[in-house]
Design an enzyme around this catalytic site. Structure first.
Site, PDB file in Angstrom:
ATOM      1  N   ARG A  36       0.807  -1.219   0.000  1.00  0.00           N
ATOM      2  CA  ARG A  36       0.000   0.000   0.000  1.00  0.00           C
ATOM      3  C   ARG A  36       0.843   1.273   0.000  1.00  0.00           C
ATOM      4  NH1 ARG A  36      -4.450   0.932   4.607  1.00  0.00           N
ATOM      5  NH2 ARG A  36      -5.131  -1.104   3.849  1.00  0.00           N
ATOM      6  N   HIS A  82      -8.385  -3.733  -7.642  1.00  0.00           N
ATOM      7  CA  HIS A  82      -8.138  -3.012  -6.390  1.00  0.00           C
ATOM      8  C   HIS A  82      -9.450  -2.828  -5.624  1.00  0.00           C
ATOM      9  CE1 HIS A  82      -5.325  -0.624  -4.013  1.00  0.00           C
ATOM     10  NE2 HIS A  82      -6.252   0.316  -3.884  1.00  0.00           N
ATOM     11  N   TYR A 127     -17.418  13.609 -14.029  1.00  0.00           N
ATOM     12  CA  TYR A 127     -17.300  14.772 -14.908  1.00  0.00           C
ATOM     13  C   TYR A 127     -15.985  14.801 -15.690  1.00  0.00           C
ATOM     14  CZ  TYR A 127     -21.142  16.471 -12.020  1.00  0.00           C
ATOM     15  OH  TYR A 127     -22.341  16.598 -11.361  1.00  0.00           O
TER      16      TYR A 127
END
Length: 749
Positions: A36, A82, A127
């Site tokens: 991570r 993931h 967007y």
């Protein structure tokens, strides 16, 4: 435990709680460290970054493709590789698209992807649109060429690369930040051309030292236009140890009397800078600045205008203050902690990092060449069989038409392998008819040359090294750019003191006998006419500028100082000094001083000891002051006397016994503190019993008359008359005339 529950507990492992929690936390911490928070040395990426880039390549979002909604990419990343939160994944994606966050962005974004003033102001993923940048191809270009290991994804339905086959050391180029369990990483970004130059040098000179590599890679290169002001020795130490800090300072220029800030430190917001400067202006701590403007636009991403109050303002001094008190100058931590080729996290110096990456790159190139060689050999094998079939096309067609099982017949008739036979049988007849012997043989010749070339490279370490060097230099030429953050030697930033910030106006500081102090504007002040509290009266004044320090001396020989502009106004009674200072119990303030810090004074005690000292030595940093004059037992300080010229002035000393001694002031020692030397001789017994004390002291300028005051009487001594009292320092002195032996004061006439 009851017997009926015993079968239920069979097969269950039992562990002490301490052992279980230690193991569980260790497993969790190793997961955070390896999967991570820390980047891998090979491609310089954390798992989430690697999965985003790989998922985008699988979606066909190359630099030449059309943009696709970011939500689609995030969905693929979460659904396939993931299984974590979408917001965290999208933020990682945004970071790789921001040119002010990544030195070489991996994602080309369309839409609102945040700004330097507010990096987290990006639009929602529904967007924005995105695709990979050309630079990202350096990580993906060799992916399908047998260069890396593949692992199953979280549900075992797909494969994902363990690491991307980076053609350049991306871990240095884009850097990394991360917080794991018990460790963290802060790797700064660097310039591509400089990194490649250092890597090529180490490739050609494996014994090169860190110092030699620093000649090619002198410092980080942040995606901003600030200056690196860290000394070169400190930068070299960072690369030698893998730890340290880099200091960045904003760049500015002068334009029509204004200061224009054109480059800010890494990840510093221009809006925040203006807020910090405006806060100082509102607090009246920045009187030399009149106004601020933000003129940043698309063509000038950073253009902050600072307008000085006048052209007399020292701009260098002003900017030094702003560097010291705002984020116009910032320090960035460096901790080169990453996962090495052995799969373990470690802090590396520059040589070890580049050495391990070159080992990774060498292994990647070798695997790529071996993969290609295997493909070439397989293709040659197929072409050999195809050529046999072409030369015997009629027989091949006859066997295929006549035999129920043509494959074993063809293998036996023409000596073909099973793979060759399948390839011939899978070839369409119309394709076989179009094939020409010349074309087959031409392809064979080309592939044989390629096979020979690949075998030569794989068989020679020197050739393999030369290939890696050539590829590195070619990539540097194609994707490299000039350094953005120059390395400049600068003086350390220094904040302007609060006293210096105050306006410079003439003030008169008035001290009363009870230790009350106040300040009046101007020098034409009559302190005797001011009102004092009951039982109190005027003691002494000092004339100075409002931006200077005012000094005080107490009866124990301690000195203190306060900024003159911070004192109470003379319109009232003032304020007690004990409210601002903490003198010893029972101490009284006996003198107030102000003016040029370099001016000289005579500081003495009534026991007859003193020395020359500059006014600046009276200044103290804390409320408790400092011991300036060391007093003999029972002695008290005399009011300090100003010296006009310590080379030509005379020192006049008078005692309570009516004795007076005059000698050159230069005979006194120049000290910063202490007891001083004997000014005039007083018999030991009389001094111990305090029967005889020094009662008056004066620095007499050359050629001036001396007036001696005694009650209502006075006597004026001209320069020629002074000779009767001249002597060496420390002598007894001569008696004054009858009627003047009780000296109340000495003045210059």
């Amino acid at each position: 435990m009851s017997d009926n529950l015993q079968p239920v507990m069979e097969g269950i492992e039992r562990l002490p709680f301490k052992v279980f929690t230690e193991k569980a936390y260790l497993d969790y911490s190793m997961y955070v460290i390896l999967d991570r928070a820390l980047p891998h040395i090979g491609d310089g990426m954390k798992p989430v970054q690697r999965r985003i880039v790989y998922a985008m390549s699988e979606l066909g979002l190359s630099a030449a493709a059309k943009y696709k909604k970011s939500a689609r990419t995030v969905g693929d990343v979460l659904g396939k590789f993931h299984p974590h939160g979408d917001s965290a994944c999208y933020e990682a994606m945004v970071l790789m698209a921001q040119p002010f966050s990544y030195r070489y962005p991996l994602i080309d974004g369309q839409g609102n992807w945040g700004s330097q003033d507010d990096p987290k102001s990006f639009a929602a993923m529904r967007y924005t649109e995105s695709r990979l940048t050309p630079y990202a191809q350096l990580l993906l270009q060799e992916l399908g060429q047998g260069t890396v290991e593949w692992l199953p994804n979280f549900d075992g339905t797909l494969k994902e690369p363990q690491v991307l086959p980076a053609r350049l050391p991306n871990v240095l180029l884009n850097g990394a930040t991360g917080i794991a369990v018990g460790m963290a990483t802060d790797i700064p970004p660097h310039n591509l051309r400089e990194v490649v130059a250092a890597a090529v040098h180490l490739l050609e000179h494996p014994e090169a030292t860190v110092g030699e590599l620093c000649a090619f890679l002198p410092a980080p290169d942040y995606p901003c236009d600030a200056e690196i002001i860290t000394p070169m020795a400190d930068l070299a130490r960072i690369y030698e140890t893998g730890n340290g800090s880099v200091r960045l300072r904003a760049r500015y220029e002068r334009e029509d009397g204004d200061i224009i800030i054109t480059g800010l430190p890494y990840q510093v917001s221009g809006a925040k800078i203006l807020e910090q400067i405006a806060a100082q202006m509102q607090a009246k701590k920045l009187p030399m600045v009149e106004d601020l403007r933000d003129e940043s636009d698309h063509e000038n991403p950073v253009r902050l205008v600072i307008m000085p109050r006048s052209n007399r303002v020292d701009m260098e001094r002003l900017m030094s203050h702003l560097f010291a008190t705002t984020d116009l100058e910032r320090s960035y931590r460096v901790n080169v902690n990453l996962i090495g080729l052995d799969g373990r996290p470690s802090v590396m110096d520059l040589r070890e990092l580049l050495s391990q990456w070159l080992h990774f790159r060498t292994d990647t190139v070798r695997r790529r060449l071996e993969y290609r060689l295997e493909k070439v050999i397989d293709r040659l094998h197929l072409l050999d069989g195809l050529l046999i079939a072409f030369l015997n096309i009629d027989e091949v067609i006859r066997i295929i038409r006549a035999e129920d099982e043509p494959k074993p017949v063809l293998m036996a008739r023409f000596g073909l392998s099973e793979v060759q036979t399948d390839y011939v049988l899978d070839t369409k007849l119309r394709q076989l008819a179009r094939l020409e012997e010349v074309k087959i043989r031409a392809e064979q010749d080309e592939l044989r040359k390629e096979r020979e070339h690949l075998e030569q490279i794989l068989g020679s370490k020197k050739r393999l090294t030369a290939l890696i060097r050539t590829e590195l230099q070619a990539d540097a030429e194609k994707y490299g750019d000039a350094r953005r953050t120059p390395i400049v030697e600068r003086e350390p930033a220094e904040a302007i003191g609060e006293t210096e910030m105050a306006p410079s106006e003439p003030v008169t500081v008035i001290l009363s006998e009870k230790g009350w102090v106040r300040a009046a504007k101007g020098y034409d002040i009559d302190p005797e006419s001011l009102l004092y509290k009951s039982g109190d009266r005027f003691l002494q004044t000092a004339q100075l500028r409002s931006n200077q320090q005012v000094a005080f001396l107490d009866s124990t020989g301690r000195s203190y100082s306060l900024p003159a502009h911070g004192l109470a106004s003379a319109r009232g009674h003032g304020e007690p000094l004990t409210g601002k200072l903490t003198p010893p119990s029972g101490a009284e303030f006996i003198s107030v001083l102000g003016g040029d810090p370099g001016q000289w004074l005579v500081l003495a005690s009534d026991a007859g000891y003193g020395f020359l000292v500059q006014l600046k030595e009276f200044y103290a940093k804390n409320k408790a002051g400092k011991v300036l004059l060391t007093l003999p037992q029972g002695a008290r300080p005399l009011p300090p006397q100003w010296a006009e010229d310590r080379e030509t002035d005379l020192l006049v000393v008078a005692t309570t016994e009516g004795r007076m001694l005059i000698y050159p002031l230069r005979e006194l020692p120049e000290l910063t503190k202490g007891k001083g030397n004997q000014l005039i001789s007083i018999p030991t017994a009389r001094a111990a019993s305090r029967e005889e004390l020094v009662c008056a002291l004066l620095c007499l300028p050359q050629g001036k008359n001396l007036r001696i005051l005694s009650g209502k009487r006075f006597m004026t001594l001209k320069p020629a008359d002074l000779e009767a009292y001249r002597g060496e320092r420390g002598r007894r002195g001569n008696r004054l005339p009858q009627g003047l032996q009780r000296v109340d004061g000495l003045t210059v006439e």
